[in-house]
Design an enzyme around this catalytic site. Structure first.
Site, PDB file in Angstrom:
ATOM      1  N   GLY A  55       0.814  -1.208   0.000  1.00 51.34           N
ATOM      2  CA  GLY A  55       0.000   0.000   0.000  1.00 51.34           C
ATOM      3  C   GLY A  55       0.850   1.261   0.000  1.00 51.34           C
ATOM      4  O   GLY A  55       0.600   2.197  -0.774  1.00 51.34           O
TER       5      GLY A  55
ATOM      6  N   ASP B  88       7.852   6.202   7.346  1.00 53.79           N
ATOM      7  CA  ASP B  88       7.360   5.595   8.577  1.00 53.79           C
ATOM      8  C   ASP B  88       6.130   6.390   8.982  1.00 53.79           C
ATOM      9  O   ASP B  88       6.186   7.621   9.087  1.00 53.79           O
ATOM     10  CB  ASP B  88       8.396   5.610   9.703  1.00 53.79           C
ATOM     11  CG  ASP B  88       7.992   4.641  10.807  1.00 53.79           C
ATOM     12  OD1 ASP B  88       7.976   3.425  10.552  1.00 53.79           O
ATOM     13  OD2 ASP B  88       7.669   5.095  11.925  1.00 53.79           O
TER      14      ASP B  88
END
Length: 202
Positions: free
Chosen positions: A16, A73
């Protein structure tokens, strides 16, 4: 984005994230290759912040591939849960076998919110840290955030992760219900990427 070069490693094994970052990079004509395609290992995320973990992953990919590497992140922080799951957003999705199931993760968040009580509220935000590392050790990091609230049950099949339960401020659709281009126009990842592009153009 000439300081990057014609080829860029996207330091993630998350399909994704890889899909969204490729879409953001596409207008610049840069070839992107995912870490999994190069058989790069996933480093242990030992940082205590989104930026620290993004830098750790970008450095590892740049060192092993010999190419510039872009790492992401990101995660969901819920006010009523004191910022959890935060940097542990992916770990909340792990089942007993270690497989990631974000349906399970969303259920955990909802259960924790119900335990906290309605008065605690459902405000939340997504954070994305992007780090661009070069094999010579240079690194630059950027952070974007988008604020909203959580809904239940999950709605929509687009996006990934916690998208089906997150409604950004000023909107009625969850990220899971939005068309990809609508999410890309406002997401935490898009905001961080805009900062990265602005830096590269200076």
């Amino acid at each position: 984005m000439t300081p990057v070069g014609p080829k860029l490693v996207i330091a993630t094994h998350n399909e994704g994230k890889l899909r969204e970052i490729r879409a953001l990079v596409a207008p610049f004509g840069i070839e992107c290759v995912g870490a999994a395609e190069l058989d790069l290992p996933e480093p242990e995320e030992t940082g205590t912040s989104f930026v620290a973990n993004a830098e750790l992953k970008a450095r590892a990919a740049a060192d092993l591939s010999g190419l510039p590497a872009l790492s992401d992140d990101s995660g969901l922080s819920v006010d009523a849960l004191n910022g959890q799951p935060g940097i542990h957003s992916a770990r909340w999705a792990e089942d007993e076998s270690g497989r990631r199931d974000f349906g399970h993760a969303m259920e955990k968040v909802e259960a924790a919110l119900r335990a906290a009580g309605e008065e605690a509220g459902r405000d939340a935000h997504f954070t994305c840290a992007l780090s661009l590392a070069w094999p010579d050790g240079r690194i630059e990091s950027f952070e974007g955030k988008v604020f909203g609230h959580l809904v239940w049950p999950p709605r929509g099949d687009n996006g990934f992760g916690y998208d089906p339960v997150f409604v950004p401020h000023g909107h009625e659709l969850t990220f899971g219900e939005m068309a990809p281009e609508a999410k890309h126009a406002m997401s935490h990842r898009a905001q961080a990427f805009e900062q990265l592009v602005a830096w590269l153009r200076t």
